[in-house]
Design a protein around this motif. Structure first.
Motif, PDB file in Angstrom:
ATOM      1  N   SER A 147      15.000 -13.604 -68.654  1.00 56.17           N
ATOM      2  CA  SER A 147      15.738 -14.474 -68.120  1.00 56.17           C
ATOM      3  C   SER A 147      16.145 -14.455 -66.545  1.00 56.17           C
ATOM      4  CB  SER A 147      17.379 -14.446 -68.718  1.00 56.17           C
ATOM      5  OG  SER A 147      17.723 -13.169 -68.658  1.00 56.17           O
ATOM      6  N   PHE A 148      15.723 -13.373 -66.028  1.00 56.13           N
ATOM      7  CA  PHE A 148      15.803 -13.212 -64.497  1.00 56.13           C
ATOM      8  C   PHE A 148      14.755 -13.980 -63.984  1.00 56.13           C
ATOM      9  CE2 PHE A 148      12.803  -9.850 -66.047  1.00 56.13           C
ATOM     10  CZ  PHE A 148      11.519 -10.094 -65.121  1.00 56.13           C
ATOM     11  N   MET A 149      13.803 -14.376 -64.821  1.00 53.68           N
ATOM     12  CA  MET A 149      12.553 -15.416 -64.200  1.00 53.68           C
ATOM     13  C   MET A 149      13.066 -16.807 -64.064  1.00 53.68           C
ATOM     14  SD  MET A 149       9.094 -13.732 -66.199  1.00 53.68           S
ATOM     15  CE  MET A 149       8.200 -15.380 -65.611  1.00 53.68           C
ATOM     16  N   PHE A 150      14.380 -17.148 -64.659  1.00 55.50           N
ATOM     17  CA  PHE A 150      14.902 -18.416 -64.440  1.00 55.50           C
ATOM     18  C   PHE A 150      16.137 -18.526 -63.516  1.00 55.50           C
ATOM     19  CE2 PHE A 150      12.856 -17.791 -68.528  1.00 55.50           C
ATOM     20  CZ  PHE A 150      11.770 -18.374 -68.459  1.00 55.50           C
ATOM     21  N   SER A 151      16.350 -17.571 -63.039  1.00 59.14           N
ATOM     22  CA  SER A 151      17.573 -17.380 -61.943  1.00 59.14           C
ATOM     23  C   SER A 151      17.210 -18.593 -60.870  1.00 59.14           C
ATOM     24  CB  SER A 151      18.012 -15.884 -61.498  1.00 59.14           C
ATOM     25  OG  SER A 151      17.033 -15.581 -60.484  1.00 59.14           O
ATOM     26  N   PRO A 152      18.221 -18.999 -60.298  1.00 56.58           N
ATOM     27  CA  PRO A 152      18.074 -19.835 -59.292  1.00 56.58           C
ATOM     28  C   PRO A 152      17.437 -19.416 -58.132  1.00 56.58           C
ATOM     29  CG  PRO A 152      20.316 -20.132 -60.104  1.00 56.58           C
ATOM     30  CD  PRO A 152      19.802 -19.115 -60.682  1.00 56.58           C
ATOM     31  N   GLY A 153      17.827 -18.123 -57.738  1.00 58.48           N
ATOM     32  CA  GLY A 153      17.163 -17.485 -56.538  1.00 58.48           C
ATOM     33  C   GLY A 153      15.618 -17.164 -56.731  1.00 58.48           C
ATOM     34  N   PHE A 154      15.138 -16.629 -58.175  1.00 56.37           N
ATOM     35  CA  PHE A 154      13.681 -16.717 -58.368  1.00 56.37           C
ATOM     36  C   PHE A 154      13.063 -17.915 -58.374  1.00 56.37           C
ATOM     37  CE2 PHE A 154      10.029 -15.499 -60.928  1.00 56.37           C
ATOM     38  CZ  PHE A 154       9.818 -14.376 -60.108  1.00 56.37           C
TER      39      PHE A 154
END
Length: 199
Positions: free
Chosen positions: A147-154
């Motif tokens: 899910s970190f791949m879909f964070s706004p920052g990434f």
């Protein structure tokens, strides 16, 4: 006798004509008349298939997503020997830096969306659709939660890298001659996976 094109084949021709004109003139400066002329259609013939250029651009973005999925699936089949982290790194490297028929259009789309409300709305829609599509692809392959791949920052990191590679024409350098991005991505992914394991 000339074979009449199916509706889907005609729409595919229209999208290709629009892609060419968008890249030559920009989305904002392109008119439906420009697209009709490039596709060899009357304006009425074009409107039978598409009501607006934003509809055409949306379908082009969907085509780009399908193209990217095919590339990723082929790569994942071919790279069975890589570690999980390296597999994700190499998949991302291709997303960021490879040359494909949709990359220029996507970069142009991101740039012009900064100044066009119609495109900002479409960008949000395309991002949401792309996220759903990628999550489904990862789940089907049984990969752990990324899910970190879909964070706004990434997502912003990915998009700004794509735009800068397009503007500076340096994608080939980073894909083939430099490990800078690979090292950054590998470290980021390792840290995020460790954090996910702890929670």
């Amino acid at each position: 006798m000339v074979r009449r094109l199916s509706a889907e084949d005609r729409k595919r021709e229209i999208r290709e004509a629009a892609r060419q004109v968008f890249l030559e003139k920009s989305y904002v400066r392109t008119t439906m008349e420009d697209i009709a002329e490039r596709a060899g259609l009357s304006k009425g013939g074009l409107y039978r298939h598409y009501a607006s250029k934003v509809e055409i651009l949306h379908d082009l973005m969907e085509e780009g997503t399908d193209y990217r999925s095919d590339v990723v699936n082929r790569f994942l089949e071919e790279c069975q020997g890589l570690s999980f982290v390296d597999m994700i790194v190499e998949t991302l490297m291709r997303k960021l830096f490879d040359e494909n028929p949709y990359k220029q259009l996507y970069a142009m789309f991101l740039i012009e969306a900064e100044h066009c409300e119609e495109l900002r709305v479409l960008r949000d829609r395309v991002m949401a659709e792309g996220t759903r599509h990628t999550r489904t692809l990862l789940e089907e392959r049984g990969y752990p939660n990324l899910s970190f791949m879909f964070s706004p920052g990434f997502v912003e990191f990915v998009n700004s890298t794509i735009v800068s590679a397009y503007l500076l024409h340096n994608g080939e350098f980073f894909l083939n001659d430099s490990n800078l991005y690979r090292d950054m991505l590998r470290r980021y992914i390792e840290v995020e996976l460790q954090a996910a394991d702890r929670s």
